[in-house]
Design an enzyme around this catalytic site. Structure first.
Site: not given
Ligand code: PEP
Length: 250
Positions: A214, A97, A236, A169, A10-12, A175, A99
């Site tokens: 993470s 997700h 990340g 998650e 996931n590149w966000k 993160g 976020e």
């Protein structure tokens, strides 16, 4: 999908089209095709077609989109629909997700609509579930995850449930550099598997359950070896093509 480990990146909100092109060219050099695992990239929607075109004949690398709107089309300025994502090359979509839930206020019901819509338009939903630190500390983690799961799949039937992917998650691990311990991850994956069986029958055993939060080069192997973990969803640590290729070779 369950017979082989899955590695999802996931590149966000990172890597626009130019960076995505350079990233993918580098990644393809670092990572030869492997027929014993599934690798997928979730670039920002604006970079999807670039990644698709740069991937060229490396169709072993699957593409996903990070979000879709809960309706098929309409006056929703700034949004992307399931059929548009499919047209741009996506075959998977992240749903719910953390976020989306905690920054943008997405609800379990919206996640359910997106899961159903994705399934209708040829996108495999990757339904993300996970508790916050406060919920874990209050002893509420399992209840939260079971509710996210129960509502999240309640607009699709058992056959469609068998074809989705779940990602556990924990919000406090995303993160932050903190990962779930193998025991905690394994316990929650067991809860998820049991809940899926209760809701959608034994066919749901075909739905892989990923761990995310993470994950990096140093801990990927340990987390992948946890009982009940069928793959990894990585944010990340997937942003550097060489490091991501190393994780995908785990
Ligand atoms: C994610 O974005 O799904 C994620 C797990 O991020 P990170 O690996 O950076 O914690």
């Amino acid at each position: 999908m369950i017979n082989r480990p899955l590695f999802f990146a996931n590149w966000k909100m990172n890597h626009g089209p130019s960076e995505a092109r350079a990233y993918l060219a580098a990644f393809l050099n670092f990572f030869a095709p492997h027929d014993d695992r599934t690798v997928a990239m979730f670039p920002p929607a604006l970079s999807l077609t670039t990644v698709r075109d740069t991937r060229a004949n490396r169709t072993d690398i699957l593409l996903g989109v990070q979000n879709i709107h809960s309706q098929e089309k309409g006056a929703f300025t700034g949004e992307n629909s399931a059929p548009m994502a499919h047209d741009a090359g996506a075959r998977l979509v992240l749903v719910g997700h953390s976020e989306r839930r905690h920054v943008f206020g997405e609800t379990n019901v919206e996640a359910a609509s997106k899961t159903a819509l994705a399934s209708r338009f040829g996108l495999t939903p990757v339904l993300c579930v996970g508790e916050t630190l406060a919920q874990r500390e209050m002893g509420d983690a399992e209840r939260v995850v079971i509710e996210q799961l129960t509502v999240g799949i309640n607009q699709i039937g058992p056959a469609a449930v068998a074809a989705i992917v779940i990602a556990y998650e924990p919000v406090w691990a995303i993160g932050t550099g903190h990962t779930a311990t193998p025991d905690d991850a394994s316990a929650m994956h067991r809860v998820i598997r049991t809940t899926l069986r209760e809701l959608a029958g034994n066919g749901s055993d075909r739905a892989p359950i990923l761990y995310g939060g993470s994950v990096n080069r140093a801990n990927a192997k340990t987390l992948l070896e946890v009982e009940g973990v069928d793959g990894l969803l990585v944010g990340g640590a997937s942003l550097d093509p060489e490091g991501w290729a190393e994780i995908c070779r785990t």
